[in-house]
Design a protein around this motif. Structure first.
Motif, mmCIF file in Angstrom:
data_model
loop_
_atom_site.group_PDB
_atom_site.id
_atom_site.type_symbol
_atom_site.label_atom_id
_atom_site.label_comp_id
_atom_site.label_asym_id
_atom_site.label_seq_id
_atom_site.Cartn_x
_atom_site.Cartn_y
_atom_site.Cartn_z
ATOM 1 N N VAL A 1 0.856 -1.183 0.000
ATOM 2 C CA VAL A 1 0.000 0.000 0.000
ATOM 3 C C VAL A 1 0.891 1.232 0.000
ATOM 4 C CG1 VAL A 1 -1.747 1.301 1.264
ATOM 5 C CG2 VAL A 1 -1.834 -1.202 1.226
ATOM 6 N N CYS A 2 0.705 2.103 -0.974
ATOM 7 C CA CYS A 2 1.434 3.367 -1.024
ATOM 8 C C CYS A 2 0.490 4.499 -0.636
ATOM 9 C CB CYS A 2 2.014 3.617 -2.414
ATOM 10 S SG CYS A 2 3.455 2.585 -2.794
ATOM 11 N N ILE A 3 0.917 5.301 0.320
ATOM 12 C CA ILE A 3 0.135 6.444 0.768
ATOM 13 C C ILE A 3 0.754 7.699 0.172
ATOM 14 C CG2 ILE A 3 -0.772 7.709 2.745
ATOM 15 C CD1 ILE A 3 -0.455 5.208 4.419
ATOM 16 N N VAL A 4 -0.023 8.431 -0.595
ATOM 17 C CA VAL A 4 0.472 9.633 -1.264
ATOM 18 C C VAL A 4 -0.410 10.816 -0.890
ATOM 19 C CG1 VAL A 4 1.352 8.234 -3.187
ATOM 20 C CG2 VAL A 4 -0.914 9.286 -3.367
ATOM 21 N N GLY A 5 0.118 12.012 -1.142
ATOM 22 C CA GLY A 5 -0.647 13.215 -0.860
ATOM 23 C C GLY A 5 0.285 14.364 -0.554
ATOM 24 N N PRO A 6 -0.258 15.559 -0.444
ATOM 25 C CA PRO A 6 0.574 16.741 -0.185
ATOM 26 C C PRO A 6 1.210 16.695 1.194
ATOM 27 C CG PRO A 6 -1.750 17.288 0.001
ATOM 28 C CD PRO A 6 -1.697 15.895 -0.535
#
Length: 260
Positions: free
Chosen positions: A33-38
């Protein structure tokens, strides 16, 4: 099959500032699971909640079906002791932005430290395992090097070997390439690809969207302390449904074009 990690309406505050809101995520065994975001979206805080480096004030988080951090007796919630938390944490390995190696220890000694002190392994067995892991991350010939004689990429690879030496069932990566020069990023991502290929459950906070597209089974996009969108890479990164996700990806593309 039950989730290895399950967050249920999880919330987290720092003082009066709520940094995580109503997080609901299931992570299955073997899933990447990759968590991305600003920046500032709560990604790292969520990762630290999984590893109990931060306590949660709302909701619950389960690790391998066990409530973390607390126990409930006769409808009363009790905080676990440090020893009980350490036991729960043992099935996780964490790789940080900064390498956090012991500067007075060689690469080999850094990797051996946890197995000998925490797992009480025989030193020769721990040494054999550590040498095998250093070879696996491409550093078999640097076992006797101290951290200040290693590049940032090499130090991060030692940190990955150190986490794997504890025989975790879950690997957590907190932006593991963010402190590296551009030319060193690839060597660390290569090791992470190899770890993912073994079937290890992995949760990765990253800004490397191409890497996430390649290795992730699931992408979680977070913004403002909330999960905005979740799905396979081809959905979240190629055909996002939420306006906030679209805006983030457009900004990433624009930044790359400006850099070029």
């Amino acid at each position: 099959m039950k989730p290895l990690v399950s967050a249920v309406r999880l919330g987290k505050k720092f003082g009066d500032h709520q940094v995580l809101h109503d997080i609901n995520i299931d992570i299955m065994p073997g899933e990447v699971v990759c968590i991305v975001g600003p920046s500032g979206s709560g990604k790292t805080t969520f990762l630290r909640c999984i590893n109990q480096l931060e306590t949660i004030e709302m909701g619950a988080l389960y690790l391998d079906g066990e409530l973390t951090g607390y126990r409930v007796e006769n409808d009363v919630v009790h905080r676990l002791t440090d020893k009980e938390i350490a036991r729960q944490r043992r099935i996780t390995g964490m790789v940080f932005q900064r390498f956090n190696l012991f500067p007075h220890m060689t690469a080999l000694e850094n990797v051996m430290e946890g197995p000998t002190r925490v797992l009480r392994q025989d030193r020769q067995a721990a040494r054999d395992t550590a040498m095998g892991l250093l070879a696996r991350v491409g550093l078999g010939d640097r076992a006797d090097a101290f951290p200040n004689n290693l590049s940032g990429g090499q130090q991060q690879r030692v940190a990955i070997a150190r986490a794997l030496a504890m025989q975790p069932r879950l690997m957590l990566f907190d932006e593991p390439t963010s402190a590296l020069d551009a030319e060193l990023v690839g060597e660390v991502l290569g090791v992470m690809r190899d770890v993912a290929a073994t079937g290890m459950t992995m949760v990765i906070v990253t800004h490397e969207l191409n890497f996430a597209r390649e290795v992730a089974d699931k992408i979680v996009f977070m913004a403002d302390g909330r999960v905005v969108e979740t799905g396979p890479p081809e959905q979240v990164l190629e055909d996002p449904q939420e306006a906030r996700t679209k805006a983030f990806l457009a900004a990433v593309v624009s930044k790359k074009q400006d850099a070029a």
